[in-house]
Every structure is written in C-alpha cells, then in structure tokens.
Design an enzyme around this catalytic site. Sequence first.
Site, PDB file in Angstrom:
ATOM      1  N   HIS A 151      -8.968   7.114  -5.605  1.00  0.00           N
ATOM      2  CA  HIS A 151      -8.780   6.653  -4.160  1.00  0.00           C
ATOM      3  C   HIS A 151      -8.009   7.780  -3.501  1.00  0.00           C
ATOM      4  O   HIS A 151      -7.614   7.705  -2.194  1.00  0.00           O
ATOM      5  CB  HIS A 151      -7.769   5.425  -4.086  1.00  0.00           C
ATOM      6  CG  HIS A 151      -8.463   4.065  -4.379  1.00  0.00           C
ATOM      7  ND1 HIS A 151      -9.307   3.324  -3.490  1.00  0.00           N
ATOM      8  CD2 HIS A 151      -9.108   3.598  -5.674  1.00  0.00           C
ATOM      9  CE1 HIS A 151      -9.875   2.318  -3.948  1.00  0.00           C
ATOM     10  NE2 HIS A 151      -9.900   2.433  -5.396  1.00  0.00           N
ATOM     11  N   ASP A 359      -5.740  13.589   2.579  1.00  0.00           N
ATOM     12  CA  ASP A 359      -5.556  11.979   2.420  1.00  0.00           C
ATOM     13  C   ASP A 359      -6.841  11.912   1.875  1.00  0.00           C
ATOM     14  O   ASP A 359      -8.014  12.309   2.342  1.00  0.00           O
ATOM     15  CB  ASP A 359      -5.523  11.662   3.833  1.00  0.00           C
ATOM     16  CG  ASP A 359      -4.655  10.223   3.605  1.00  0.00           C
ATOM     17  OD1 ASP A 359      -4.695   9.384   2.448  1.00  0.00           O
ATOM     18  OD2 ASP A 359      -4.082   9.511   4.810  1.00  0.00           O
TER      19      ASP A 359
HETATM   20  P1  ADP Z   1      -2.270   5.043   1.691  1.00  0.00           P
HETATM   21  O1  ADP Z   1      -3.156   4.285   0.812  1.00  0.00           O
HETATM   22  O2  ADP Z   1      -1.634   6.510   1.343  1.00  0.00           O
HETATM   23  O3  ADP Z   1      -0.907   4.328   1.862  1.00  0.00           O
HETATM   24  P2  ADP Z   1      -3.751   4.328   3.998  1.00  0.00           P
HETATM   25  O4  ADP Z   1      -3.720   4.596   5.484  1.00  0.00           O
HETATM   26  O5  ADP Z   1      -5.185   4.433   3.325  1.00  0.00           O
HETATM   27  O6  ADP Z   1      -2.841   5.349   3.151  1.00  0.00           O
HETATM   28  O7  ADP Z   1      -3.598   2.708   3.682  1.00  0.00           O
HETATM   29  C1  ADP Z   1      -2.135   2.323   4.197  1.00  0.00           C
HETATM   30  C2  ADP Z   1      -2.421   0.700   4.215  1.00  0.00           C
HETATM   31  O8  ADP Z   1      -0.983   0.101   4.485  1.00  0.00           O
HETATM   32  C3  ADP Z   1      -3.145   0.398   5.419  1.00  0.00           C
HETATM   33  O9  ADP Z   1      -3.883  -0.810   4.963  1.00  0.00           O
HETATM   34  C4  ADP Z   1      -2.031  -0.150   6.446  1.00  0.00           C
HETATM   35  O10 ADP Z   1      -2.456  -1.161   7.375  1.00  0.00           O
HETATM   36  C5  ADP Z   1      -0.902  -0.706   5.657  1.00  0.00           C
HETATM   37  N1  ADP Z   1       0.347  -0.245   6.296  1.00  0.00           N
HETATM   38  C6  ADP Z   1       0.641   0.934   6.983  1.00  0.00           C
HETATM   39  N2  ADP Z   1       1.872   1.097   7.539  1.00  0.00           N
HETATM   40  C7  ADP Z   1       2.498  -0.440   7.412  1.00  0.00           C
HETATM   41  C8  ADP Z   1       3.549  -1.055   7.807  1.00  0.00           C
HETATM   42  N3  ADP Z   1       4.478  -0.659   8.368  1.00  0.00           N
HETATM   43  N4  ADP Z   1       3.660  -2.204   7.360  1.00  0.00           N
HETATM   44  C9  ADP Z   1       2.625  -2.856   6.754  1.00  0.00           C
HETATM   45  N5  ADP Z   1       1.535  -2.366   6.354  1.00  0.00           N
HETATM   46  C10 ADP Z   1       1.425  -1.014   6.671  1.00  0.00           C
HETATM   47  O1  F6P Z   2      -4.186   5.636  -1.848  1.00  0.00           O
HETATM   48  C1  F6P Z   2      -3.271   5.625  -3.271  1.00  0.00           C
HETATM   49  C2  F6P Z   2      -2.328   4.730  -3.602  1.00  0.00           C
HETATM   50  O2  F6P Z   2      -1.804   4.731  -4.931  1.00  0.00           O
HETATM   51  C3  F6P Z   2      -2.960   3.064  -3.251  1.00  0.00           C
HETATM   52  O3  F6P Z   2      -3.733   2.660  -4.230  1.00  0.00           O
HETATM   53  C4  F6P Z   2      -1.836   2.332  -3.057  1.00  0.00           C
HETATM   54  O4  F6P Z   2      -1.802   1.274  -2.274  1.00  0.00           O
HETATM   55  C5  F6P Z   2      -0.694   3.512  -2.233  1.00  0.00           C
HETATM   56  O5  F6P Z   2      -1.382   4.877  -2.941  1.00  0.00           O
HETATM   57  C6  F6P Z   2       0.529   3.103  -2.500  1.00  0.00           C
HETATM   58  O6  F6P Z   2       0.988   3.386  -3.632  1.00  0.00           O
HETATM   59  P1  F6P Z   2       2.111   2.976  -4.689  1.00  0.00           P
HETATM   60  O7  F6P Z   2       1.451   1.932  -5.562  1.00  0.00           O
HETATM   61  O8  F6P Z   2       2.535   3.991  -5.859  1.00  0.00           O
HETATM   62  O9  F6P Z   2       3.231   2.407  -3.812  1.00  0.00           O
END
Ligand code: ADP
Ligand code: F6P
Length: 449
Positions: A151, A359
Amino acid sequence: MANRLPVAWDDIADRWAPSPGGLVSALAPILVDRRGAWVGWPGIADREEEPFRLEGIRQVPVTISAEEFTDYYEGFCNGTIWPLYHDAIRPVEMHRHWWRPYVVVNQRFADAVISETAVDEPVWVQDYQLQLVPAMLRAATPDRRIGFFLHIPFPPVEIFGRLPWRREIIAGLLGADVIGFHTRQSARNFARAARVFSTATGPAGQLSWQGRTITVESVPISIDTAEFKALAGSPEIADAAVRFRRELGSPRHLMLGVDRLDYTKGIDLRLRAFQTVLERRPDLRGQVTFVQVAVPSRAGVEEYQIIRDQIELLVGRINGEFGRRDWVPVHYLHRSLAREELVAYYRAADVMVITPLRDGMNLVAKEYIACRVDGTGVLVLSEFAGAAEQLDRALVVNPYDLDGLADTIERAIELGAGEQRDRMRYLRRAVTRWDVYGWAERCLDSVLG
Ligand code: ADP
Ligand code: F6P
C-alpha cells in the site's frame, strides 16, 4: 492478512469496535460470503486473544508484545521501511536489533494462517509490515495461492539497495504468486530490484523464480465512491457544510488539507506556500481561510514528533503574523474526525490541497472528489501521490517548488466556475468508474488465479 485487524479494542467501552475504512468495506462482504478470516494485530500491545467472530468475519488476533511494538512496529516498519520506501525523504534508521523482531512477528502472522487454514486455502497479505510472510507461507504450504499488496510506494532500486536485508525482503515477497502495487512506477521499481537482488528473471509483469511465475501488477486502490457520494449529498451534511463556513467567519475562499500527521504528507511545505501567498497577495488576506486537519499518528517515532513541532510552529507564525481580530488564516485541528464531519469539510471546501512529497495512493484526494456532489471544487494534487496517475485533471504540482505551489494555490483560489466544473466532471468520472470494489475484485481474481 493485514498488520491491523478491522476491529480494535476499545478500552473505555470495554469491547471490540469496528475500525471502518475503504479496505474493510471492500473486503468485508467478500470475506463474509466466502467464510474467510482476517488475521491481524488488535492494536494494543500484549493483548492475547482467541479468534472470535465479529461483523460476520472470523477475526484472528496476533499478539505483539510491548517490546515488539517498539522494535517491529515503531522501529523496523516505521523507522526503517517507511522512510526508505518514501524515497528516504527523512533519515532512515537502521538497527540490527530491529530486524530480528520483524522476522519473528512476520513468522507469527504466517503461523496464525497456517494453524487457521487448510494447506490449499488462498491468502492475501497486505502491506509493508508483512513482507516476509509470502515466503514463510510458501515454505510451509507450497501449493497455496498467495497474494501480496503493497500500500506504500516501492522505491527505486538505488534507494531500496541501501537496506542491509534487501535480499531477504525480495525473497520474502517472491513467495507470492501475485504482487500488487498502486502504480506502474512501483511495480517497475520492484521488478528491477527483484532482478538485481535475487536470481529472478523475466519482464516486469511476469517474473520467473525458483521454477514459479510471479505476476507483478499495478492495481490502484480506490474508495467506496457511492457511500461518500450518498453521505455528501444528504441534507444534514449540506447543512453542516454551510454551518462550518459560517463558524469560520464566512471566508470568501475556504482551503482544506486533511492528512495523517506524517512527514510524507508535505504539510510543512504547504503551510509555507500558503504563507508565501499571503505575503505576496495582501488583497487575499482576510479572504482565504485554510483549515488543516492532521490526524495523530505514530507519535512514538521521533521523526513524527519533529514534524509535529515544525508544523505547529509554522501555524503559530502564520497566524501571529497575518491574523486579525476578525480572521484566523490557519485553523489547525490535531485530531481524528467522525466520518460525517470529515465529509462536511470536503463539501465546504472550495480548494483541497494534497501535496505529499511521496504517497502510495492518497485516498483523501478521491474522497474529496466523490464528495463534490455539486460538481464544483478544485483539487491541488502533488505529482508524487500515486493518485496523480489517474487524477491528472487536478491541478498537479511539484510540492518541493514553493513558488510553483504558491502560484497553483492562487490559481486554484481564483479558478473560474466553468473550468472547475470541467475538471471536476472528469475527476468524478474517474472515481465513479474505479471504486474500491473494482479494486478488490481485480486483486482477488489475480490472487485466486
Ligand atoms: P494514509 O493511508 O497515508 O493515512 P490516505 O489518504 O490514503 O493516507 O488515507 C487516509 C484515510 O484516513 C482516509 O480514508 C481518510 O478519510 C481518513 N482520515 C483522514 N483524516 C481523517 C480525520 N481527521 N479523521 C478521520 N479520518 C481521517
Ligand atoms: O498507508 C499505509 C498505512 O500503513 C495504512 O495501511 C494505514 O491505514 C496507515 O498507513 C496508518 O498506519 P498505522 O497502521 O501505522 O497507524
């Protein structure tokens, strides 16, 4: 199998609570239908728990001790692999005493599968925390179909090659029949690294190794688009979006950033670009409000503490320098939000700024698009987010180019309604045609062969 179970122990309520997310919503119906199991860590150190059934899925908890949490999760996963795979944009810490716990925990995950399943039942392993599991499963159960999905990005071989355990990681992954990535770039990088650091041969999409063929493919993850559209289109969310703007002092332009608080997300450079806009465009002062939501993440890892301090210093500087009694330039929220509140912010924001330095995908970009039910809104998107491969009608930027980013923010703020709608129509079509269900189906078809 994933590092985290789709449920987490809620200490206050004293019960398991589902942790919703795209991956969970996409896989839950499939697992329920096929009577599958989810193997993962319950999110708390030292918690020993027998498998149980929740949300129609057999949950198989894997215990991680407090010491392993430090060495495996915070250490090898998030101190070594995470920065390395994100182009080493922060120092990559490598410790020999972090490697052993990574092997041990990966073996524990593999053993949980072996004791839970028949020898020929397919397994789909998720992400960088579990890269050794495919080979461990292959060794114990050679006839099983095994899939792996990364991912996060897979870095160029010149960066990956710094890892002292590069051969072990490649061999671990090559235990799978199919290895999936979000982007073509990551898939190519992996295939190259596999040819350099193992005896694998063949073209990028189809490697041969130890008498087996390994499919390497790019399948970009997506979101539950219909669910976001439906929620964003509800009258309650529309009202909340109007209320949020009013509570923020009814700014003419509302700009939004939503990220986990991670140094890969480029929040610091984004703030500096916003500062540049305010410096060079006095006419925009009092007109633009920037809401930055930063979800607390991996707070035990030093680099995360450093970036938090840097971001909070910048927010203070900008507000101190430009703020007025009737206008706060940056509203900074360091917390997780309920899904409804997040969606209301997406609906309220004229401009969404997503500027990671690297990312894997970035689902927030896709969520913002899905939530723009009125067809307006501007997405500023880093060319280094995996999402940029599909969302090329966003305003695509190089987040390192501060002046360029400031220019793009100005352009986004001032983009005419016609161009907004043209771009958004195209972007909405992309997230409608390719949602997380399509992604899960494609991946599972490959895994199942
Ligand atoms: P990462 O996997 O690196 O965290 P992504 O953008 O792919 O980044 O996914 C982040 C997920 O976390 C999204 O589904 C988003 O809706 C959720 N998210 C981001 N900010 C918030 C927040 N403040 N509260 C709840 N959920 C959040
Ligand atoms: O995007 C990579 C990832 O490990 C996701 O699988 C996960 O939801 C997010 O980062 C947050 O990471 P962690 O599980 O370390 O809180």
